[in-house]
Scaffold this motif. Structure first.
Motif, PDB file in Angstrom:
ATOM      1  N   VAL A  55       0.835  -1.209   0.000  1.00  0.00           N
ATOM      2  CA  VAL A  55       0.000   0.000   0.000  1.00  0.00           C
ATOM      3  C   VAL A  55       0.871   1.261   0.000  1.00  0.00           C
ATOM      4  CG1 VAL A  55      -1.667   1.340   1.351  1.00  0.00           C
ATOM      5  CG2 VAL A  55      -1.951  -1.132   1.117  1.00  0.00           C
ATOM      6  N   PHE A  56       1.886   1.251   0.846  1.00  0.00           N
ATOM      7  CA  PHE A  56       2.757   2.419   0.947  1.00  0.00           C
ATOM      8  C   PHE A  56       3.531   2.663  -0.348  1.00  0.00           C
ATOM      9  CE2 PHE A  56       6.804   4.415   2.029  1.00  0.00           C
ATOM     10  CZ  PHE A  56       6.382   5.522   2.745  1.00  0.00           C
ATOM     11  N   GLY A  57       4.056   1.590  -0.949  1.00  0.00           N
ATOM     12  CA  GLY A  57       4.782   1.742  -2.201  1.00  0.00           C
ATOM     13  C   GLY A  57       3.885   2.239  -3.317  1.00  0.00           C
ATOM     14  N   GLY A  58       2.678   1.682  -3.430  1.00  0.00           N
ATOM     15  CA  GLY A  58       1.734   2.145  -4.451  1.00  0.00           C
ATOM     16  C   GLY A  58       1.350   3.603  -4.258  1.00  0.00           C
ATOM     17  N   ALA A  59       1.135   4.001  -2.999  1.00  0.00           N
ATOM     18  CA  ALA A  59       0.787   5.392  -2.710  1.00  0.00           C
ATOM     19  C   ALA A  59       1.944   6.332  -3.061  1.00  0.00           C
ATOM     20  CB  ALA A  59       0.423   5.542  -1.231  1.00  0.00           C
ATOM     21  N   SER A  60       3.176   5.893  -2.845  1.00  0.00           N
ATOM     22  CA  SER A  60       4.334   6.721  -3.180  1.00  0.00           C
ATOM     23  C   SER A  60       4.456   6.910  -4.689  1.00  0.00           C
ATOM     24  CB  SER A  60       5.613   6.085  -2.625  1.00  0.00           C
ATOM     25  OG  SER A  60       5.566   6.002  -1.217  1.00  0.00           O
ATOM     26  N   VAL A  61       4.193   5.859  -5.446  1.00  0.00           N
ATOM     27  CA  VAL A  61       4.207   5.982  -6.908  1.00  0.00           C
ATOM     28  C   VAL A  61       3.126   6.958  -7.363  1.00  0.00           C
ATOM     29  CG1 VAL A  61       3.815   4.750  -9.065  1.00  0.00           C
ATOM     30  CG2 VAL A  61       5.200   3.694  -7.264  1.00  0.00           C
ATOM     31  N   ALA A  85      -3.229  10.340  -2.279  1.00  0.00           N
ATOM     32  CA  ALA A  85      -2.053   9.473  -2.207  1.00  0.00           C
ATOM     33  C   ALA A  85      -1.395   9.549  -0.840  1.00  0.00           C
ATOM     34  CB  ALA A  85      -1.055   9.867  -3.303  1.00  0.00           C
ATOM     35  N   ARG A  86      -1.370  10.733  -0.263  1.00  0.00           N
ATOM     36  CA  ARG A  86      -0.747  10.882   1.051  1.00  0.00           C
ATOM     37  C   ARG A  86      -1.567  10.196   2.141  1.00  0.00           C
ATOM     38  NH1 ARG A  86       4.309  12.205   2.066  1.00  0.00           N
ATOM     39  NH2 ARG A  86       3.862  13.772   3.650  1.00  0.00           N
ATOM     40  N   VAL A  87      -2.899  10.219   2.025  1.00  0.00           N
ATOM     41  CA  VAL A  87      -3.738   9.495   2.990  1.00  0.00           C
ATOM     42  C   VAL A  87      -3.467   7.991   2.887  1.00  0.00           C
ATOM     43  CG1 VAL A  87      -6.106   8.879   3.585  1.00  0.00           C
ATOM     44  CG2 VAL A  87      -5.545  11.254   3.046  1.00  0.00           C
ATOM     45  N   ALA A  88      -3.425   7.483   1.649  1.00  0.00           N
ATOM     46  CA  ALA A  88      -3.137   6.059   1.464  1.00  0.00           C
ATOM     47  C   ALA A  88      -1.748   5.720   1.975  1.00  0.00           C
ATOM     48  CB  ALA A  88      -3.259   5.701  -0.021  1.00  0.00           C
ATOM     49  N   GLY A  89      -0.777   6.616   1.743  1.00  0.00           N
ATOM     50  CA  GLY A  89       0.576   6.381   2.254  1.00  0.00           C
ATOM     51  C   GLY A  89       0.606   6.331   3.768  1.00  0.00           C
ATOM     52  N   GLY A  90      -0.158   7.202   4.417  1.00  0.00           N
ATOM     53  CA  GLY A  90      -0.238   7.186   5.872  1.00  0.00           C
ATOM     54  C   GLY A  90      -0.841   5.893   6.398  1.00  0.00           C
ATOM     55  N   ALA A  91      -1.867   5.382   5.695  1.00  0.00           N
ATOM     56  CA  ALA A  91      -2.476   4.114   6.101  1.00  0.00           C
ATOM     57  C   ALA A  91      -1.484   2.962   5.951  1.00  0.00           C
ATOM     58  CB  ALA A  91      -3.728   3.849   5.272  1.00  0.00           C
ATOM     59  N   VAL A 121      10.113   4.432  -2.585  1.00  0.00           N
ATOM     60  CA  VAL A 121       9.765   3.285  -3.427  1.00  0.00           C
ATOM     61  C   VAL A 121      10.918   2.289  -3.479  1.00  0.00           C
ATOM     62  CG1 VAL A 121       9.249   2.559  -5.784  1.00  0.00           C
ATOM     63  CG2 VAL A 121       8.062   4.528  -4.810  1.00  0.00           C
ATOM     64  N   VAL A 122      12.138   2.789  -3.635  1.00  0.00           N
ATOM     65  CA  VAL A 122      13.303   1.905  -3.651  1.00  0.00           C
ATOM     66  C   VAL A 122      13.434   1.168  -2.316  1.00  0.00           C
ATOM     67  CG1 VAL A 122      15.820   1.853  -3.733  1.00  0.00           C
ATOM     68  CG2 VAL A 122      14.544   3.241  -5.382  1.00  0.00           C
TER      69      VAL A 122
END
Length: 530
Positions: free
Chosen positions: A99-105, A119-125, A186-187
């Protein structure tokens, strides 16, 4: 108490007990995953201007893009930490990394501010799934004699990783494009995911009770309301209706959460009665204060480097590196010191050293003498915070049973996030108040327009000085000296807070730090004792 203890399922490749090589790989994997999350907390701070221009967004929108990640992360930590305990820590960690990697992309490719916010909300989750599980993997996998050192590495990454991430972000913004900020996480996610799938064993609990859904929802509302107030209060005003509404919602939900958890008792998300135990209370309060002071110091140091010393954002970030390096080194040394002299003494020594660092920065900071006047204080602070963070984290995780290490780790992380938000709000307010109080008496003879701009803040004063003609040098010096006055006010307030914390820890510091196993009768009895 429950008569049906939770059943622990532990799976490891090749056996139930990982060998030394696998333990090192596990520690590297969770540290890389944690670094991805921590770097994303502070990374976007260096790209505020670029986002505002590219998205045509207001300053308030840009601040929301930055803050909503932390808000989502803090709000979901406790529920998702408990989910990791139940469903399995490795699958939740893998899902969180995905989830975090996809949100960062998505954030790196975002065409608008609205997409960036989502995207930032998804990254936080995703980050809320990663952070507590990384620590829970350590506490549930490492044997007791090696657990302290592993937690020391974890706390070092958690404490210093933000500054390292900010440095890399500033470097990317200066030499390339701000959207490349999302390449780093992402890396890190790809590397962590490969290592987790190959080496990290799964551990989970099968509790006798259903998941505390109501407690999870109430805790989410409470954390959201309180973090929202700390983030928005300085911008909107502490007496603004939206700020007061958030405060009321947060406090009512927090009270409701405590009442609900006391009623649920054995089936609770978090047994709040455990805060009567020295380890949980002492560790939580110490982390709250230490991370608050650390975050507040960063708020003070950056404008000092940029507006007073005239440094670039990249150079200002480099100037913070000595504090980050000493903090990470001290975090690694803390477990050994705690084993020799005790957790309480180690925490107290760290708190005292951090307080000395604040006092040094208050006494010797100068407009003219520059960086070397604050470097000794930064080094003392970094060392002191590193010494106090690791035993505090061990105290928290050691106060909850192994069946709830995800919750314990999440509580540790929530405490850090609250401390960070609180420190930024309070020390930032003290700095601003001290600056405004000092600059009014230094603006005699300055034209009205530039003087009014200078009252707004030191950055405004630097910009106004360029258009103030022959009054520019006087205006600039007045603003810089007033900033130093505000700095000293904030530092002395920090010294007072650390002094109170030192007394508290000296008399009420934690004792036992190993996670309690509720399968053992003696441990279960100790866990529920007042």
């Amino acid at each position: 108490m429950s008569t049906s203890p939770p059943v622990r399922a532990f799976e490891a490749g090749g056996g139930n007990t990982p060998d030394a090589r696998q333990l090192r790989t596990i520690l590297i994997a969770v540290s890389v995953a944690l670094m991805a999350v921590i770097a994303s907390v502070s990374g976007l701070n260096v790209a505020q201007t670029h986002m505002a221009v590219e998205f045509g967004a207001s300053q308030n929108t840009v601040l929301w893009i930055i803050n909503i990640y932390t808000l989502a992360l803090a709000a979901l930590l406790l529920p998702l930490g408990a989910v990791g305990d139940r469903l399995g820590r490795r699958p939740v960690l893998v899902a969180g990394l995905g989830v975090f990697g996809g949100a960062s992309v998505l954030a790196g490719l975002a065409p608008s501010a609205e997409v960036m916010l989502a995207a930032r909300v998804a990254g936080g989750a995703g980050a809320a799934m990663i952070m507590p599980v990384t620590l829970a993997v350590i506490t549930s996998t490492f044997p007791e004699e090696q657990r302290g050192k592993a937690i020391g590495v974890w706390t070092g990454v958690a404490g210093g990783g933000g500054i390292l991430g900010m440095f890399l972000s500033a470097l990317l913004v200066d030499v390339a494009d701000w959207r490349l900020l999302f390449v780093l996480p992402v890396v890190l996610v790809v590397v962590a995911l490969a290592m987790v799938l190959r080496s990290v064993p799964n551990s989970r609990e099968t509790p006798a009770h259903r998941f505390d859904t109501a407690g999870a929802l109430i805790s989410t509302v409470a954390v959201t309301g309180l973090i929202f107030v700390l983030q928005e209060g300085p911008e909107r005003g502490w007496s603004a209706p939206v700020t007061l509404t958030g405060l009321a919602v947060g406090i009512l939900a927090a009270v409701g959460f405590v009442a609900w958890e006391l009623r649920r008792r054995d089936a609770s998300l978090l047994d709040v009665r455990l805060f009567r135990e020295r380890g949980l209370a002492g560790g939580s309060i110490t982390l709250l204060v230490v991370f608050g002071v650390q975050a507040g110091i960063a708020v003070v140091l950056f404008p000092y480097f940029q507006a007073v010393l005239g440094w670039s954002g990249l150079l200002s970030t480099v100037a913070l590196m000595p504090m980050a390096v000493t903090m990470m080194a001290a975090s690694g040394l803390a477990p050994g010191l705690a084993a020799r002299v005790g957790s309480r003494a180690t925490m107290a020594a760290g708190i005292a050293l951090a307080g000395v660092g604040l006092a040094l920065m208050a006494l010797f900071v100068s407009v003219d003498d520059g960086y070397l006047t604050v470097l000794p204080g930064m080094l003392a602070m970094g060392t002191g915070m590193g010494l106090s963070m690791t035993p505090s984290t061990e105290a928290i995780t050691g106060s909850l049973p192994r069946a709830k290490q995800g919750v314990a780790s999440a509580l540790n992380d929530v405490t850090r996030e609250f401390g960070t938000a609180l420190g930024v709000a309070l020390l930032g307010a003290l700095l601003a108040s001290g600056y405004r109080g000092a600059i009014d008496g230094r603006l005699d003879g300055i034209p009205q327009g530039p003087a009014d701009d200078a009252r707004e803040g030191v950055a405004n004063a630097v910009e106004a000085a360029g258009g103030a003609g022959p009054h520019g040098p006087d205006l600039l010096h007045a603003a810089q000296q007033s900033f130093v006055d505000g700095w000293q006010q904030a530092m002395w307030a920090g010294v007072a807070v650390m002094g109170v914390l030192f007394v508290y820890v000296a008399f009420r510091g934690p004792g036992r730090t190993a996670p309690v196993d509720t399968d053992e009768p003696e441990a279960a009895e100790a866990l529920t004792a007042p």
